[in-house]
Scaffold this active site. Structure first.
Site, mmCIF file in Angstrom:
data_model
loop_
_atom_site.group_PDB
_atom_site.id
_atom_site.type_symbol
_atom_site.label_atom_id
_atom_site.label_comp_id
_atom_site.label_asym_id
_atom_site.label_seq_id
_atom_site.Cartn_x
_atom_site.Cartn_y
_atom_site.Cartn_z
ATOM 1 N N GLU A 149 -9.222 -1.486 5.549
ATOM 2 C CA GLU A 149 -7.994 -1.628 6.333
ATOM 3 C C GLU A 149 -8.300 -1.604 7.827
ATOM 4 O O GLU A 149 -7.777 -2.400 8.594
ATOM 5 C CB GLU A 149 -7.008 -0.500 5.993
ATOM 6 C CG GLU A 149 -5.736 -0.588 6.822
ATOM 7 C CD GLU A 149 -4.709 0.492 6.478
ATOM 8 O OE1 GLU A 149 -5.043 1.423 5.725
ATOM 9 O OE2 GLU A 149 -3.582 0.383 6.965
ATOM 10 N N GLN B 77 0.829 -1.199 0.000
ATOM 11 C CA GLN B 77 0.000 0.000 0.000
ATOM 12 C C GLN B 77 0.868 1.256 0.000
ATOM 13 O O GLN B 77 1.713 1.407 0.886
ATOM 14 C CB GLN B 77 -0.878 -0.013 1.262
ATOM 15 C CG GLN B 77 -1.753 1.201 1.435
ATOM 16 C CD GLN B 77 -2.477 1.185 2.778
ATOM 17 O OE1 GLN B 77 -1.910 0.749 3.773
ATOM 18 N NE2 GLN B 77 -3.707 1.652 2.796
ATOM 19 N N GLY B 78 0.670 2.137 -0.964
ATOM 20 C CA GLY B 78 1.420 3.391 -1.014
ATOM 21 C C GLY B 78 0.533 4.585 -0.730
ATOM 22 O O GLY B 78 0.013 5.221 -1.641
ATOM 23 N N TYR B 79 0.342 4.860 0.546
ATOM 24 C CA TYR B 79 -0.497 5.992 0.950
ATOM 25 C C TYR B 79 0.361 7.117 1.549
ATOM 26 O O TYR B 79 0.518 8.163 0.978
ATOM 27 C CB TYR B 79 -1.524 5.533 1.994
ATOM 28 C CG TYR B 79 -2.849 5.054 1.432
ATOM 29 C CD1 TYR B 79 -2.935 4.449 0.192
ATOM 30 C CD2 TYR B 79 -4.027 5.209 2.166
ATOM 31 C CE1 TYR B 79 -4.152 4.005 -0.306
ATOM 32 C CE2 TYR B 79 -5.246 4.779 1.669
ATOM 33 C CZ TYR B 79 -5.309 4.175 0.438
ATOM 34 O OH TYR B 79 -6.521 3.748 -0.042
ATOM 35 N N SER B 80 0.910 6.840 2.761
ATOM 36 C CA SER B 80 1.637 7.889 3.484
ATOM 37 C C SER B 80 2.890 8.305 2.726
ATOM 38 O O SER B 80 3.454 7.531 1.950
ATOM 39 C CB SER B 80 2.059 7.389 4.867
ATOM 40 O OG SER B 80 0.937 7.082 5.633
ATOM 41 N N SER C 89 4.155 -1.294 3.912
ATOM 42 C CA SER C 89 4.391 -2.570 4.609
ATOM 43 C C SER C 89 4.943 -3.604 3.642
ATOM 44 O O SER C 89 4.330 -3.861 2.601
ATOM 45 C CB SER C 89 3.097 -3.114 5.193
ATOM 46 O OG SER C 89 2.485 -2.146 5.969
ATOM 47 N N GLU D 220 -6.249 9.546 17.132
ATOM 48 C CA GLU D 220 -6.779 10.920 17.148
ATOM 49 C C GLU D 220 -7.637 11.175 15.910
ATOM 50 O O GLU D 220 -8.722 11.764 15.996
ATOM 51 C CB GLU D 220 -5.611 11.925 17.230
ATOM 52 C CG GLU D 220 -4.918 11.951 18.587
ATOM 53 C CD GLU D 220 -4.096 10.705 18.884
ATOM 54 O OE1 GLU D 220 -3.655 10.025 17.932
ATOM 55 O OE2 GLU D 220 -3.888 10.401 20.072
#
Lengths: 380, 399
Positions: free
Chosen positions: B249, B131-134, B166, B384
């Site tokens: 997720e 997964q390439g998000y952040s 990951s 949060e």
């Protein structure tokens, strides 16, 4: 044991919610308190609840009941808990009534349960001796053989609705020492039996309760509920079931207290914005929401375990009561804090919920008590 | 016998006959298992046998349509399957982001061609996804991502970096959020894109964590060519897809961590007995404070498990996901952190090991698991951010 409401249960929930909205707002409870009403609840509304079939939910059809269970009754109690309704479900249905029904004593059942189901008879269960804290095996009363019956001596505290009960089921020790489960017997004592003294108690949450003084009270052997010296397990089982009922009521109360608080967060303005826009309060509101969602799950699971006569019922009761005790207190403490100054006034309802939360927490065992019981039942 | 009971019997027999003995009764953690992919080298050749047998029957993705390699099972049948797998103590044949994240997303948003191309290899364990998000500059504020995709007609040229990917060093394909319109508002210029990790210009560097392991990587893109046919949903509309996938997720994370009390693991009380001096098996714990903490942990875990059950039961009865599902990620991860901290407390000084003499393997694992668990409330949306989402979406509190 699916954790959802059936269509029939949804219907009961809707009827009960409408009933509370129309006939049992918190203002009614406040008025009963302020007028120091002698009964402390409405006999007319109790009759209406009986006519709706709610009072008879857990009783056999032979006694006029619906032969349903705690899954249904808890739906009603949740709705009533929203309005802090003081009608005698705990005392008459869940404690006194269920003790007779689950004892299997047909004669007593026929004598008392039809009157309970129709809303005419009020019962209670005097299970707490002075300084017994949460130990059901400390009865505060002793029963000795007296001719063909028994002679009762002792003191009982906080007998729910004891001031108006037509009969009180009383735990008393017929053998052994206080603290032991063996040797406890249960007696049905009609209110006008000579030697019975009843003194109303005023609690912080104004739930109706009374002291019971037993001084040379003679009852016949037909008044025994369950086996001589062997009623301890019956009483424990009945108190477990009543605890689930109380938890359902607590669930409704915490939901209502949170609804009031949310409405305040969305309307109260400070620093030129509604206070519900502040992240410090949003996160706390989210935590309150989480606590209530978990409470709903544990109450539903415990009610269904009771109806299924599941072996792990005591553990699920402890789970429900431990969680609801802390959740209701958490929700209402946060509610008073978020209301701010007006939360401290008698005029606002949130304080009534905070008082009820504490009273409920300290009934039938608090969270620490139930965690210890959970551990003991788990063998550690 | 009802159809469902017949299915149960048939499934049980098949599982019993088909799962190799060497794989049964394992007690691996929630994330242990076969991840598959081109680079996969099984520790045990039976893993491959078990994977192939299940894939042939569609049981790696039980509820997906059979046309894409799934089992075509109803939710009720899938529940029976997982119950029987647990009862027979057979492991899942395949786990990973293909099954839990990109697969469900493609089923919802993918074109027919994309489903045909990508879903069957996922089911057969041939392609492993990451997964390439952040990004280094975009964490909780994910929509601030800068990884750039320049339009070149039928393809894009990608430049930028992704972080916390990951197991990117083990993965074959990545699903990534890239910025296709730098002029648009933050959420509106993002595209959800599938990229083959073997494309020239993709490099991966593992990141060493405080726990000593390197499950995460930083993935760099330098003039990487990515075809437009691999855009999921619409160009510039990737945020919609991204949010749907985050839902998948969070459910996965919650389920992985929420079931801590169950299964074959030793109970907390058993662990406590083995670390407290002079306590025999089956005896009450002499430490009332520890006993209460263990009870609280078990009870909170069960309350959470019942809440997940309530949600599943509602889904099974055909209801929309209720508000309760919004709490799963935050509650599941915070429970796991508390559990790990309690395990440290139970082990006492024996929880201080990093490696080597004087520490049992499970004690060393306890230490590493505690360190790893600190990331649970950060990854996949911080606690949060989760609370912000509950406050806004569920409670209706204003910005």
């Amino acid at each position: 044991m699916d954790l959802i409401l059936t269509e029939d249960q949804e219907l009961i929930a809707k009827t009960a919610a409408d009933f509370v909205a129309q006939k049992s707002p918190v203002a009614r409870v406040r008025a009963l308190r302020d007028q120091a009403d002698e009964v402390g609840f409405s006999r007319d509304l109790w009759k209406e609840m009986a006519d709706l079939g709610w009072v008879g939910i857990p009783f056999a059809e032979a006694h006029g009941g619906a032969d349903l269970g705690l899954a249904e009754l808890s739906v009603v109690l949740e709705a009533l808990g929203r309005g802090l309704a003081p009608e005698p479900f705990l005392s008459t249905v869940l404690l006194g009534g269920l003790a007779i029904a689950r004892s299997g004593d047909e004669a007593l059942g026929e004598a008392w349960l039809p009157g309970v189901v129709s809303g005419e008879k009020i019962l209670s269960l005097a299970y707490q001796g002075p300084a017994s804290r949460y130990d059901l095996n400390v009865t505060g009363a002793r029963a000795t053989q007296d001719g063909d019956g028994y002679l009762l001596e002792g003191e009982k505290i906080q007998v729910l609705d004891g001031h108006v009960a037509d009969a009180i089921l009383v735990t008393a020790r017929t053998s052994g020492d206080e603290g032991e489960n063996d040797g406890i017997s249960l007696f049905l004592v009609p209110k006008d039996t000579p030697g019975v003294g009843i003194e109303r108690q005023i609690r912080v949450d104004h739930r109706n309760a009374a002291l019971l003084h037993l001084s040379g009270v003679h009852v016949g052997s037909g008044s025994l509920v369950g086996p001589v010296g062997g009623a301890g397990s019956l009483v424990a089982d009945v108190v477990d079931r009543a605890t689930i009922g109380l938890c359902a009521e607590m669930l409704g109360g915490m939901q209502q207290a949170f609804d009031l608080t949310l409405a305040h967060l969305k309307s109260r303005e400070q620093f030129e914005q509604v206070i519900g826009s502040f992240q410090a309060l949003k996160h706390r509101a989210a935590d309150v929401f989480i606590a209530i969602e978990l409470a709903r799950s544990v109450v539903m699971a415990a009610a269904r375990a009771a109806d299924d006569e599941a072996a792990d019922l005591p553990r699920l009761v402890s789970l429900a009561k431990a969680h609801c005790s802390e959740a209701y207190v958490h929700v209402t403490n946060e509610g008073v804090q978020m209301f701010g100054g007006v939360g401290m006034t008698d005029e606002y309802d949130i304080g009534l919920y905070m008082k009820r939360a504490r009273a409920a927490e300290l009934s039938f065992g608090d969270a620490d008590h139930h965690r210890a019981r959970w551990a003991a039942l788990g063998g550690y | 016998m009802s159809d469902l009971e017949a299915f149960r019997t048939e499934t049980r027999d098949w599982l019993d006959q088909s799962c190799p003995d060497s794989l049964r009764g394992g007690t691996g953690g929630a994330l242990a298992g076969t991840w598959g992919g081109r680079k996969w080298k099984p520790d045990n050749p039976d893993q491959r046998v078990w994977l192939d047998r299940c894939a042939e029957r569609g049981l790696t993705a039980p509820t997906w349509p059979t046309a894409y390699g799934g089992g075509g099972l109803s939710k009720e049948q899938a529940k029976v399957l997982s119950e029987e797998m647990r009862a027979l103590r057979v492991p899942p044949p395949l786990i990973g982001f293909g099954l839990t994240m990109i697969g469900p997303t493609l089923l919802q948003y993918g074109t027919e061609e994309q489903k045909q191309e990508h879903l069957p290899p996922i089911c057969r364990g041939e392609i492993r996804w990451c997964q390439g998000y952040s990004e280094p500059g975009a964490g909780s504020d994910l929509a601030g991502l800068q990884c750039r995709a320049e339009d070149r007609g039928d393809h894009y040229i990608i430049n930028g970096s992704k972080i916390w990917t990951s197991d990117a060093d083990q993965a074959d394909w990545i699903f990534a959020l890239v910025r296709t319109d730098p002029q648009a508002k933050k959420q509106e210029g993002i595209t959800f894109l599938l990229i083959d990790m073997e494309t020239p210009g993709v490099t991966v560097s593992p990141i060493k964590l405080i726990s000593g392991s390197s499950p995460f990587c930083e993935t760099h893109f330098e003039n990487v060519k990515a075809w437009k046919k691999n855009v999921v949903f619409k160009e510039h509309a990737g945020w919609t897809v991204a949010k749907a996938l985050l839902g998948h997720e969070r459910t996965m994370v919650a389920e992985a961590f929420g079931s801590g009390a169950g299964g074959a693991r030793r109970t907390l009380a058993d662990r406590a007995r083995s670390h407290l001096p002079g306590v025999q098996e089956g005896q009450p714990l002499p430490d009332a404070v520890l006993r209460s903490q263990i009870a609280r942990m078990e009870m909170d875990t069960q309350a959470f498990g019942l809440t997940m059950q309530r949600s599943r039961d509602a889904a099974k009865a055909g209801h929309q996901p209720g508000a309760e599902s919004s709490i799963f990620k935050v509650v599941g991860t915070e429970l796991n952190q508390r559990r790990q901290e309690l395990l440290l407390k139970i082990a006492g000084p024996q929880a201080l090991g990093w490696e080597g003499a004087g520490f049992a393997p499970d004690e060393l694992q306890t230490t590493r698991d505690w360190l790893r668990s600190r990331g649970n409330t950060i990854e996949g949306g911080t606690s949060e951010v989760q609370r912000n989402v509950i406050a806004k979406r569920v409670l209706g509190l204003p910005d």
